[in-house]
Design a protein around this motif. Sequence first.
Motif, PDB file in Angstrom:
ATOM      1  N   ARG A 142       0.860  -1.169   0.000  1.00 23.45           N
ATOM      2  CA  ARG A 142       0.000   0.000   0.000  1.00 23.45           C
ATOM      3  C   ARG A 142       0.904   1.227   0.000  1.00 23.45           C
ATOM      4  NH1 ARG A 142      -5.183   1.097   0.506  1.00 23.45           N
ATOM      5  NH2 ARG A 142      -5.772   2.859   1.796  1.00 23.45           N
ATOM      6  N   ARG A 143       0.689   2.085  -0.959  1.00 23.11           N
ATOM      7  CA  ARG A 143       1.570   3.241  -1.084  1.00 23.11           C
ATOM      8  C   ARG A 143       1.049   4.433  -0.292  1.00 23.11           C
ATOM      9  NH1 ARG A 143       1.452   2.808  -7.501  1.00 23.11           N
ATOM     10  NH2 ARG A 143      -0.670   2.264  -6.942  1.00 23.11           N
ATOM     11  N   LYS A 144       1.940   5.345   0.017  1.00 21.83           N
ATOM     12  CA  LYS A 144       1.572   6.548   0.783  1.00 21.83           C
ATOM     13  C   LYS A 144       1.325   7.693  -0.178  1.00 21.83           C
ATOM     14  CE  LYS A 144       2.691   4.392   4.580  1.00 21.83           C
ATOM     15  NZ  LYS A 144       1.601   3.942   5.454  1.00 21.83           N
ATOM     16  N   GLY A 145       0.390   8.558   0.174  1.00 20.98           N
ATOM     17  CA  GLY A 145       0.085   9.673  -0.716  1.00 20.98           C
ATOM     18  C   GLY A 145      -0.030  11.015  -0.016  1.00 20.98           C
ATOM     19  N   LEU A 146       0.445  12.031  -0.709  1.00 20.26           N
ATOM     20  CA  LEU A 146       0.343  13.419  -0.237  1.00 20.26           C
ATOM     21  C   LEU A 146      -0.235  14.243  -1.375  1.00 20.26           C
ATOM     22  CD1 LEU A 146       1.148  16.049   1.397  1.00 20.26           C
ATOM     23  CD2 LEU A 146       3.480  15.716   0.541  1.00 20.26           C
ATOM     24  N   PHE A 147      -1.166  15.120  -1.043  1.00 20.53           N
ATOM     25  CA  PHE A 147      -1.785  15.979  -2.055  1.00 20.53           C
ATOM     26  C   PHE A 147      -1.471  17.437  -1.742  1.00 20.53           C
ATOM     27  CE2 PHE A 147      -5.969  18.038  -3.504  1.00 20.53           C
ATOM     28  CZ  PHE A 147      -5.467  18.314  -4.772  1.00 20.53           C
ATOM     29  N   ILE A 148      -0.932  18.132  -2.741  1.00 21.63           N
ATOM     30  CA  ILE A 148      -0.610  19.551  -2.609  1.00 21.63           C
ATOM     31  C   ILE A 148      -1.473  20.324  -3.597  1.00 21.63           C
ATOM     32  CG2 ILE A 148       1.179  21.304  -2.974  1.00 21.63           C
ATOM     33  CD1 ILE A 148       3.265  19.147  -2.207  1.00 21.63           C
ATOM     34  N   CYS A 149      -2.141  21.360  -3.104  1.00 16.85           N
ATOM     35  CA  CYS A 149      -3.037  22.115  -3.994  1.00 16.85           C
ATOM     36  C   CYS A 149      -2.943  23.611  -3.688  1.00 16.85           C
ATOM     37  CB  CYS A 149      -4.462  21.594  -3.783  1.00 16.85           C
ATOM     38  SG  CYS A 149      -5.620  22.118  -5.039  1.00 16.85           S
TER      39      CYS A 149
END
Length: 188
Positions: free
Chosen positions: A118-125
């Motif tokens: 399971r991969r890790k995710g970061l969202f930048i907006c």
Amino acid sequence: MKVVGISGSPRRSGNSEILLDRALEGAMSTGADVEKIVLNELDIRSCQECGGCDKAGVCVIADGMGHLYKTLDKADAIIVSSPVFFASLSAQTKMMIDRFQCEWMAKYMLKKAMRKKRRKGLFICVAGSHRNDHFDNARSVIKAFFATLDIEYCSELFCGGIEKMRDVDNEEKALNKAYALGMKLVKL
Ligand SMILES: Cc1cc2nc3c(=O)[nH]c(=O)nc-3n(C[C@H](O)[C@H](O)[C@H](O)COP(=O)(O)O)c2cc1C
């Protein structure tokens, strides 16, 4: 640990790419191997809803997405950055996401066993306004994308009130947070 950053802005060194670069620097400071992909520089077609992925769960369009599928497959963590455009993601980001319909098909319809890790995710907006509803819309699309790809939505960084090129240079708090979140993503 491999961290892949995806820049969804059409402009190079725009506000969202600067924050992405900071996050990648943070990840790199912990020894991670990082790679950045600039969507606007890839030759990518939009999903044609052709049904070509219905049987095997694999996209039949041969273009720049081939590299992206392979690169994301090898990633342990993924950072997506996008500006808000018309209360949603940029067209570049959304077009890339739609091209993962093949994974949605493979996972939910064909019940194919996907990757184990399971991969890790970061969202930048980033956005010109401070409208929470615009960030909410963007987050909702990214969450659907991450869920399909078994990417855990670990953290987010939203920065409003930035419009012109390099406006984000004055947002010290956001720049520091991007760096810290990049580091944290590797350590999680
Ligand atoms: C086509 C277009 C649509 C935009 N739509 C919105 C919007 O709906 N809401 C908002 O707050 N900002 C909007 N903006 C402003 C951008 O989000 C803002 O300029 C941002 O800093 C651009 O990020 P970038 O430098 O990473 O490309 C829009 C800008 C463009 C060019």
